[in-house]
Scaffold this motif. Structure first.
Motif, short mmCIF file in Angstrom:
data_model
loop_
_atom_site.label_atom_id
_atom_site.label_comp_id
_atom_site.label_asym_id
_atom_site.label_seq_id
_atom_site.Cartn_x
_atom_site.Cartn_y
_atom_site.Cartn_z
N UNK A 311 26.95 14.20 57.63
CA UNK A 311 27.62 13.86 58.88
C UNK A 311 28.15 12.43 58.78
N UNK A 312 29.44 12.24 59.09
CA UNK A 312 30.07 10.92 59.03
C UNK A 312 30.74 10.67 60.37
N UNK A 313 30.16 9.79 61.18
CA UNK A 313 30.63 9.56 62.54
C UNK A 313 31.49 8.31 62.58
N UNK A 314 32.63 8.42 63.27
CA UNK A 314 33.58 7.31 63.40
C UNK A 314 33.78 7.01 64.88
N UNK A 315 33.69 5.73 65.23
CA UNK A 315 33.97 5.30 66.60
C UNK A 315 34.22 3.80 66.57
N UNK A 316 34.48 3.22 67.72
CA UNK A 316 34.75 1.79 67.82
C UNK A 316 36.24 1.49 67.92
N UNK A 317 37.03 2.24 67.18
CA UNK A 317 38.49 2.20 67.24
C UNK A 317 38.97 3.63 67.03
N UNK A 318 40.21 3.89 67.43
CA UNK A 318 40.73 5.24 67.23
C UNK A 318 40.82 5.56 65.74
N UNK A 319 40.55 6.80 65.40
CA UNK A 319 40.54 7.24 64.01
C UNK A 319 41.93 7.70 63.59
N UNK A 320 42.60 6.97 62.70
CA UNK A 320 43.92 7.41 62.23
C UNK A 320 43.79 8.72 61.45
N UNK A 321 44.74 9.62 61.66
CA UNK A 321 44.68 10.90 60.98
C UNK A 321 44.76 10.73 59.47
N UNK A 322 45.48 9.70 59.01
CA UNK A 322 45.57 9.44 57.57
C UNK A 322 44.20 9.13 56.99
N UNK A 323 43.38 8.39 57.72
CA UNK A 323 42.02 8.07 57.26
C UNK A 323 41.16 9.33 57.23
N UNK A 324 41.30 10.16 58.25
CA UNK A 324 40.56 11.42 58.30
C UNK A 324 40.84 12.27 57.05
N UNK A 325 42.09 12.45 56.74
CA UNK A 325 42.45 13.32 55.62
C UNK A 325 42.07 12.69 54.28
N UNK A 326 42.19 11.36 54.17
CA UNK A 326 41.81 10.70 52.92
C UNK A 326 40.31 10.83 52.67
N UNK A 327 39.49 10.70 53.73
CA UNK A 327 38.04 10.83 53.58
C UNK A 327 37.67 12.28 53.23
N UNK A 328 38.33 13.23 53.87
CA UNK A 328 38.07 14.64 53.59
C UNK A 328 38.40 14.97 52.13
N UNK A 329 39.52 14.45 51.65
CA UNK A 329 39.92 14.70 50.26
C UNK A 329 38.94 14.06 49.28
N UNK A 330 38.43 12.87 49.62
CA UNK A 330 37.56 12.14 48.69
C UNK A 330 36.14 12.68 48.68
N UNK A 331 35.66 13.18 49.82
CA UNK A 331 34.24 13.56 49.93
C UNK A 331 34.01 15.03 50.27
N UNK A 332 35.04 15.70 50.75
CA UNK A 332 34.85 17.07 51.22
C UNK A 332 34.24 17.15 52.61
N UNK A 333 34.08 16.00 53.28
CA UNK A 333 33.46 15.95 54.61
C UNK A 333 34.49 15.55 55.66
N UNK A 334 34.37 16.17 56.83
CA UNK A 334 35.21 15.79 57.96
C UNK A 334 34.62 14.54 58.63
N UNK A 335 35.47 13.64 59.05
CA UNK A 335 35.02 12.53 59.90
C UNK A 335 34.91 13.03 61.33
N UNK A 336 33.80 12.70 61.97
CA UNK A 336 33.55 13.13 63.35
C UNK A 336 33.94 12.00 64.29
N UNK A 337 35.10 12.14 64.90
CA UNK A 337 35.61 11.12 65.81
C UNK A 337 34.87 11.17 67.14
N UNK A 338 34.92 10.10 67.89
CA UNK A 338 34.30 10.09 69.20
C UNK A 338 34.72 8.86 69.97
#
Length: 534
Positions: A311-338
């Motif tokens: 589980x990889x949780x992102x918050x504090x600032x809005x999560x750019x979609x480019x960062x989401x896809x780059x993390x998914x490609x690198x790790x196979x994990x979705x970033x969980x925005x909130x």
């Protein structure tokens, strides 16, 4: 709205005396059965009982504590606070330290003793500490020895005399006082609605506000967001970068692990290397950090073993979609925005892992409800875009602050964010309401322009604001930090403008670009746009 409060255990009644008047509170809704708590509730005692005595509680480079050991250390600190420092239930205790085992033990110790925690960011300077001490009428403080200098200066300037004990080394005063103290402490039987925390806002708009959270609120953030969205297990190992003075960090590093009997691993420093070292060393499974940290890790992934993560949780600032896809490609994990807020204590809109929609923040966390409002306060029927409003079992209570009337409107917590709500209930961030740029009649969300800029290889970080313009009312201006070895230039500015025009609607492109070495940020990593405007 009638508000019934339980008999307080606080002898020092400062916090209850300075709650907003009942008519200014948001509507509180307790729709989940698990949110029924006993009248007498000490959050620290409840959390420390979450793990088996011999289960790992805190892990760090070179050491570890079980739940039994953490409870013993927290109990000793509670004895020091009450017997040696004169703390009475309801007294405020300022905590100043990095995310260390002793800092976490001090947090528990204050609450066990019935005190009110006022945790502060490690990098705050003396004038900022003076403001907090004076507003909260603080007379007691526990500070990491290496961070004592600024607090010592502040102590000479506060309205009340400040008694400080240092910690962090065996030779410091707190540890010396702890040596002969009992390892058991009878927790003060605080009411579930006694104030446990004064959480000061991070200052994106200037003067900080003190958000008042009860003992039950500390558990609520675990029993709503963590339980239903993160879904922790007792064998999880948590890790994160936010200071525990930031309620995002408090949840991810203190409250959530303990509530579910899991462990937390503490990095030795704030760098991406230290963060990834900790993940590898301790088999971390759940991380909490901001989008900027995920981008930093993406640049240093080679040779790293991060397969323990789930589980990889992102918050504090809005999560750019480019960062989401780059993390998914690198790790196979979705970033969980909130999205969360200091006023609400933690995240109130997100999505379970299997229901994530890239680019969208998610839906209201179970126990909460949300909507978008027009400028007159009317609830808009989705699909619609407007001011985000939320209500649930937690809500805004500013301590003695007129701004309570702005944040709470007709029972709703109005967060200051502009969101779109889809017909099927997903909420998507558009901009901070005061960051919306209106240019030639078009509404332009700064984060959308920022996301487009971040998709260019030359951009490491950026922030977008609106600046006055005689012809258009406002124009979009971008402040850009370039990636390593790339210098800002007029040619690069023209290239970035063309890139944005190709990426999003051309009218949204930044007509002005300034290259800077770093963006002004709060201690929680949020960009201070008010400084850019000035």
């Amino acid at each position: 709205m009638p508000i019934t409060m339980y008999e307080s255990a606080h002898i020092d009644t400062f916090t209850r005396d300075n709650l907003p008047s009942p008519g200014l509170w948001p509507e509180l809704k307790f729709t989940l059965p698990e949110l029924t708590y006993p009248e007498r509730l000490n959050a620290a005692a409840a959390l420390l009982a979450g793990g088996a005595p011999d289960a790992p509680a805190i892990l760090w480079e070179g050491g570890a504590w079980t739940y039994a050991e953490l409870t013993a250390e927290a109990s000793r600190i509670a004895h020091v606070l009450t017997a040696d420092m004169g703390l009475v239930p309801g007294g405020r205790v300022l905590l100043r330290g990095r995310n260390t085992a002793m800092m976490l033990a001090a947090w528990y110790g204050v609450l066990l003793a019935g005190g009110v925690v006022v945790a502060t960011m490690p990098l705050l300077r003396a004038p900022e500490l003076v403001t907090i001490c004076n507003k909260a009428e603080i007379t007691l403080a526990l500070s990491e020895n290496s961070l004592m200098d600024e607090l010592a200066v502040a102590a000479k300037l506060t309205h009340s005399k400040l008694k400080i004990m240092g910690f962090g080394e065996e030779s410091t005063e707190l540890e010396a006082h702890m040596k002969d103290k009992p390892t058991e402490f009878t927790p003060v039987a605080t009411a579930q609605d006694d104030v446990a925390l004064l959480a000061f806002t991070s200052g994106t708009t200037g003067q900080p506000k003190a958000c008042m959270h009860f003992h039950r609120d500390v558990l609520i953030m675990a029993d709503t967001y963590a339980a239903h969205i993160v879904e922790p297990r007792a064998d999880d190992v948590f890790c994160g970068s936010p200071p525990i003075a930031f309620t995002f960090g408090l949840g991810g590093l203190v409250v959530f692990p303990a509530r579910f009997g899991a462990a937390v691993a503490l990095p030795s420093g704030p760098s991406a290397d230290a963060f990834m070292d900790t993940i590898e060393r301790h088999g971390v499974t759940i991380i909490f950090t901001a989008p900027t940290a995920y981008r930093a890790m993406l640049g240093q992934m080679e040779g790293r073993r991060l397969s323990s993560l789930r589980r990889c949780i992102s918050a504090g600032e809005t999560l750019p979609e480019a960062t989401y896809h780059a993390w998914l490609e690198a790790t196979g994990l979705k970033l969980m925005d909130g999205i969360g807020a200091t006023e609400m204590i933690h995240i109130f809109i997100s999505a379970p892992y299997d229901e994530i929609r890239p680019g969208s923040t998610g839906k209201p966390v179970p126990g909460y409800e949300a909507c978008v409002l027009d400028d007159e306060g009317t609830i808009l029927t989705p699909p619609a875009t407007g001011r985000l409003a939320v209500k649930g079992p937690t809500g805004c209570r500013y301590m003695a602050d007129e701004r309570q009337k702005t944040y709470v409107q007709e029972g709703w917590n109005v967060t200051g964010d502009t969101y779109s709500q889809s017909a099927d209930g997903y909420f998507t961030f558009i901009a901070r309401s005061d960051d919306m740029i209106v240019s030639s009649g078009y509404n332009i969300g700064g984060p959308e322009v920022e996301a487009a800029l971040l998709a260019h290889d030359a951009v490491a970080e950026c922030a977008v604001i609106g600046v006055p313009d005689a012809d258009r009312g406002q124009i979009v201006k971008a402040f850009v930090v370039t990636t390593k070895d790339i210098a800002g230039s007029d040619a690069l500015a023209d290239e970035l403008k063309a890139h944005v025009k190709k990426t999003i609607a051309p009218y949204k492109y930044p007509r002005a670009i300034t290259f800077i070495h770093e963006l002004p940020k709060t201690q929680t990593g949020k960009v201070q746009r008010f400084k850019l405007r000035s």
